[in-house]
Write an enzyme that holds these catalytic residues in place. Structure first.
Site, mmCIF file in Angstrom:
data_model
loop_
_atom_site.group_PDB
_atom_site.id
_atom_site.type_symbol
_atom_site.label_atom_id
_atom_site.label_comp_id
_atom_site.label_asym_id
_atom_site.label_seq_id
_atom_site.Cartn_x
_atom_site.Cartn_y
_atom_site.Cartn_z
ATOM 1 N N ASP A 73 0.828 -1.198 0.000
ATOM 2 C CA ASP A 73 0.000 0.000 0.000
ATOM 3 C C ASP A 73 0.865 1.252 0.000
ATOM 4 O O ASP A 73 1.899 1.288 -0.664
ATOM 5 C CB ASP A 73 -0.964 -0.014 1.181
ATOM 6 C CG ASP A 73 -2.322 0.547 0.800
ATOM 7 O OD1 ASP A 73 -2.417 1.773 0.652
ATOM 8 O OD2 ASP A 73 -3.276 -0.222 0.639
ATOM 9 N N HIS A 129 -4.047 5.645 3.755
ATOM 10 C CA HIS A 129 -4.677 4.421 3.247
ATOM 11 C C HIS A 129 -3.962 3.179 3.764
ATOM 12 O O HIS A 129 -4.577 2.249 4.296
ATOM 13 C CB HIS A 129 -4.674 4.451 1.727
ATOM 14 C CG HIS A 129 -5.490 3.379 1.083
ATOM 15 N ND1 HIS A 129 -5.026 2.098 0.909
ATOM 16 C CD2 HIS A 129 -6.741 3.399 0.563
ATOM 17 C CE1 HIS A 129 -5.961 1.375 0.310
ATOM 18 N NE2 HIS A 129 -7.003 2.136 0.084
ATOM 19 N N SER A 166 -11.316 -1.321 0.310
ATOM 20 C CA SER A 166 -10.075 -1.213 1.061
ATOM 21 C C SER A 166 -10.289 -1.535 2.533
ATOM 22 O O SER A 166 -9.335 -1.580 3.293
ATOM 23 C CB SER A 166 -9.499 0.197 0.921
ATOM 24 O OG SER A 166 -9.110 0.437 -0.411
#
Length: 996
Positions: free
Chosen positions: A226, A257, A396
């Site tokens: 990520d 994220h 996600s």
């Protein structure tokens, strides 16, 4: 219909796809979120944001990925490329340097830059014996966009949705016949917990039960691909390594994220993850500008193999399924990783007891059952970028939920050699709890059940299994759309695609071939079965496509028929001490169908699916041009997806609908009353045009829904993609009207290039025409209904496919030859147009339809038709009849071998386990508990357990004083009689060992 090709099915079922999440809602590229499932206070001063994640990809000009047949040093790779290019005219080329942690190790690929635009020279690379494939380098863009959210969102809650441009995001209601379903949230589902912070997803899935047993993910290596993670984040103690695979000089997460994803998996504080003691390996593969490259991922994969990663999470989504080097790498590494979870293949359940659904690719059979299972992906709390918690929703979210659950499960298994991608998937799908009212293409095997999966894994014996484990075409709504219509002799074969899971080893084979064994007492000999399957299973899985048809002797028979398919899978022995003896496993696939007599021709409707493009990777504009905010049409039209309501109406009216997945030359027109052609984007083979004209002359009726095609409008609806920095031009209109006109020209029919829309009334029915063309030419003896639109001119034969009364009227004419008065005597009936003075649409120059077409092939300046493909040919299996009774309950009958969940109990909890201490406001992230945070409840629950222990302590003290008082009163010197309270003394006593 025909089964998927082996390559397509291989890509569709790469072993890591255990749970599939794609974003859903009622509108394209947007998500509607309902109320959260837990009662929580809304913070009026909190930010309420929706985070949309968008993916696009583009080819990097002049850069190519050269994949080799093995792992070689940098010197050897350079030598191979130089040798391969000697025979070409390419002189100006170079190897693109890659400075990352994998540079010091052998690799199986290289990135080269070639300035010349000579593709022939590039292709010469593949002639080298050590070079496997040459493909363009791809650049991936991921954008995180914030916008105002639903006012009902809770404090600090962010909604996460997603879209991409090489696969279709899906926005529709359930395909099921019913809409009710779901879902117990765990042991505490009966409690309505009033708290300001929503309940943590790990606790909702009962991970705390495994924590209390001492399992916390210890000893399991987890990789997170990520945006990175900061070095001193207070939520993570066991970060083993942070590596950077980008061209930026930082390892920190600049977007949050990657931090959130890692927190859901392994946070040890506040918003605690599933496996807090797992060993985290952070791979930074996206820049702060959300840019990545295929080569970055390939290097990161290779390094993960070197580090012997057990679980790998890819919350990246997007168009990677079209990127062959990426897909090959994932498939290859599937043989080494215990588990790999990728966003673009995960399904999620939102926290407010509703579920998002995935539109399936249905033309070639109905795909294999995807998703495998469903789990939470809405309102999930995870780690913030600088500490604290945040609440997010979307792919996600659910991807790390599953990765965290798998990490925790791996740590519970004593015999780690038993854990592999197949056995883990077998445990997850066998333990999943089915949701009521939802079909298998929407829920897979059901809701993730962490504790039942634990029970299966710890009682597991290596074996093969099937997904689905049975085929019951009478079971609705779970097996919808299969169950929505009985089968009959002469109908298109029903194709069910089954996944073969091989828990015995990374490779295996099917011994001999599948056997079809009908049950004679259950009329199984009235079924005919054909197989298409992968003889070799690698990695960990294979496919079995089963075509089911009705025997000729049952053309007039009605009833239930049953049988089963037997498959024996063999794998090499893993232990050399077994003297090379192979492991074998035999699995049974029960089949149950409803057979009826063949319906009359007038009741049989054939839907042309072959000329509808599926999963279009190009720019296909929407049918409704009013939707300007999202001009791309990502839905491949199908009678069981976006035309589901039409299908159900036709069935309710007594029609039998079959789907044609092959050219017109492959069906017997004498069996059908009407052929439906809806929004066809494809071209037609010359042989198809000739054959269809002959079929109509012999009594076949044709209903065409034309849509629109206008080159001027197509040029106007082009758009500039900021990510790919390219102009996107439509490859067709709402339908391929020029191709339809070629097909209909023999009957003196044609559609115009006009474009109209509006509301109108017809036969006292109010109707809407979204976007479409008009009829330019029609036979003089035909019936044409016209309507005038304000400022839009004349528009002939206007109606929407969802105007069921009009569809019924048309079918009444095409099936029975009866013209309804509402059409024959309509006040809007006009003289058919002759075509004079009306321009017909022409194919737009420079369109790229041939890139996606099954009919066209690229040709210099002018695409030409391909050779007509052969019609599907099925080889029916020789039956081996059994004179025995079929099982009565198929879904309960099918279980993993040697595993009975009713007899596998959870062990007792470990005593004296350490307890988590909540962080105080402003407290540093120092670790004050030996060994880090230990299993227990989340920090917000600790405050609820303190009063419980205080009460128990007070009761102990009270019991002590009562006993002492009783002793004093019982002494002989006292004059007053002793007051005994035996009942109170018996009831109040200190507990043995307090536990949560």
């Amino acid at each position: 219909m025909k089964p998927f090709s082996s390559m397509t099915m291989k890509f569709a079922n790469i072993w890591f796809v255990l749970v599939v999440i794609l974003l859903c809602g009622k509108k394209h590229f947007s998500t509607r979120i309902g109320n959260f499932s837990h009662e929580a206070h809304v913070c009026p001063g909190c930010s309420r944001l929706t985070l949309k994640v968008e993916f696009t990809s583009t080819v990097v000009e002049h850069e190519y990925i050269v994949a080799f047949n093995g792992y070689f040093t940098a010197k050897a790779r350079s030598k191979f490329i130089s040798s391969a290019l000697k025979s070409s005219d390419i002189e100006n080329w170079r190897i693109v340097p890659r400075n990352n942690p994998a540079s010091d190790y052998p690799s199986d690929f290289e990135v080269i830059e070639i300035n010349e635009k000579q593709k022939d020279g590039v292709l010469t690379l593949e002639d080298h014996p050590n070079i496997k494939r040459v493909t363009p380098q791809r650049k991936v863009f991921r954008s995180l966009k914030y916008s105002d959210s639903d006012p009902m969102l809770h404090c600090n809650e962010t909604r996460w949705t997603q879209k991409w441009q090489s696969s279709r995001p899906l926005r529709r209601a359930s395909l099921s016949l019913g809409s009710g379903f779901w879902h117990a949230t765990g042991r505490h589902s009966s409690r309505r917990l009033l708290r300001a912070i929503p309940r943590q997803v790990a606790q909702t899935l009962q991970a705390d039960v495994l924590w209390q047993m001492g399992y916390t993910g210890a000893g399991v290596r987890v990789a997170v691909f990520d945006t990175g993670l900061s070095e001193k984040h207070p939520h993570f103690k066991n970060v083993k390594e942070r590596t950077n695979w980008t061209n930026e000089r930082t390892l920190d997460d600049g977007l949050g994220h990657g931090t959130f994803v890692a927190g859901v998996i392994a946070s040890m504080r506040e918003c605690q993850g599933f496996a807090p003691n797992a060993e985290l390996h952070i791979f930074r593969v996206f820049t702060n500008n959300q840019v990545s490259y295929t080569s970055w991922f390939l290097d990161a994969f290779n390094y993960a193999i070197l580090k012997k990663i057990d679980v790998l999470n890819l919350s990246i989504g997007g168009p990677d399924f079209m990127d062959h080097p990426f897909v090959d790498k994932v498939e290859y590494h599937a043989a080494d990783f215990k588990y790999l979870n990728e966003t673009a293949s995960v399904h999620y359940v939102s926290g407010h007891r509703s579920i998002c659904f995935l539109s399936q690719e249905l033309p070639g059979g109905y795909g294999r059952v995807k998703p495998d299972i469903v789990t939470y992906g809405s309102g999930v709390r995870g780690s913030g970028m600088k500490g604290g918690c945040r609440s997010l929703s979307g792919t996600s979210v659910a991807s790390p939920v599953v990765a965290g659950a798998v990490t925790l499960l791996v740590s519970t298994v004593q015999k780690r050699e038993m854990v592999n991608p197949a056995s883990m998937k077998q445990a997850l799908i066998a333990s999943a709890r089915r949701l009521p009212g939802v079909n298998m293409f929407e829920q897979g095997h059901g809701k993730l059940d962490l504790l039942r999966a634990y029970q299966i894994l710890n009682s597991y014996k290596p074996q093969a299994s099937l997904s689905p484990s049975y085929i019951d075409l009478t079971e609705c709504p779970y097996m919808w759309p299969y169950c929505s219509q009985p089968i009959y002799y002469g109908g298109m074969p029903t194709i069910v695609n089954v996944t073969i899971l091989n828990g015995m080893g990374v490779t295996g084979r099917i011994i001999d071939k599948p056997d079809w064994q009908p049950y004679l007492p259950q009329n199984g000999d009235n079924i005919e079965v054909a197989f298409s399957y992968s003889p070799v299973l690698w990695p960990w899985s294979g496919y079995l496509a089963i075509s089911i048809s009705v025997a000729k002797k049952a053309a007039s028979w009605e009833g239930i028929a049953q049988g089963h398919v037997m498959i024996t899978v063999s794998s090499p022995a893993e232990n050399k001490s077994k003297n090379g003896v192979e492991q074998t496993s035999t699995v049974k696939l029960p089949i149950k169908v409803k057979i009826i007599p063949t319906p009359p021709r007038s009741k049989r409707v054939l839907w042309d699916q072959y000329h509808n493009l599926r999963y279009p990777p190009g720019y296909f504009p929407r049918d409704n041009l009013r939707m300007k905010n999202d001009p791309l049409d990502w839905n491949g039209d199908h009678i069981h997806t976006n035309f589901r309501d039409v299908y159900q109406h036709l069935r309710s009216m007594g029609y039998f609908v079959e789907v044609l997945g092959s050219p017109f030359t492959c069906f017997d027109a004498s069996q059908y009353g009407t052929l439906l052609m809806v929004d066809s984007e494809e071209e037609y083979f010359p042989e198809e045009i000739t054959k269809l004209r002959r079929d109509v002359d012999n009594g076949l009726s044709l209903i065409v829904f034309s849509d629109w095609y206008n080159t001027s409008v197509m040029r106007k609806v082009k758009f500039y993609d900021e990510n790919t920095r390219q102009w996107w031009m439509p490859d067709t209109g709402g339908a391929n009207i020029p191709a339809l006109n070629d097909l209909l020209s023999v009957w003196n029919m044609a559609f115009s290039d006009g474009l109209y829309e509006g509301d109108f009334t017809m036969a006292s029915h109010e109707m809407n025409y979204a976007s479409g063309c008009s009829i330019a030419k029609f036979p003089e003896d035909g019936i044409v209904i016209a309507q005038t639109f304000k400022d839009q001119g004349m528009h002939f034969l206007l109606f929407s496919l969802y105007c069921f009364w009009l569809l019924d009227s048309l079918l009444q004419y095409t099936s029975y030859g009866v013209m309804p008065p509402s059409l024959s005597h309509s006040e809007n009936r006009q003289r058919p147009p002759s075509g004079e003075g009306c321009s017909l649409p022409e194919r737009m120059e420079g369109n790229h339809l041939h890139r996606y077409s099954k009919v066209l092939e690229a040709h210099l300046g002018d695409p030409k038709p391909r050779s007509l493909p052969a019609c599907p040919h099925l080889s029916w299996a020789k039956p081996q009849p059994l004179n025995e009774t079929a099982p009565s309950n198929l879904w309960k009958h099918q279980k993993l071998l040697s595993i009975d969940l009713d007899k596998v109990a959870l062990p007792s909890f470990r005593k004296n386990r350490p307890q988590v201490r909540p962080l105080s406001p402003g407290e540093s992230g120092a670790w004050d508990i030996p060994g880090g945070i230990m299993p227990g409840r989340y920090n917000q629950d600790v405050g609820q357990t303190i009063p419980v222990f205080a009460f128990l302590g007070a009761m102990v003290v009270l019991a002590f004083f009562v006993v002492q008082i009783n002793k004093v009163k019982s002494r002989p010197k006292r004059r007053k009689p002793r007051v005994k309270r035996p009942q109170l003394v018996q009831q109040v006593h200190p507990p043995k060992t307090p536990s949560v």
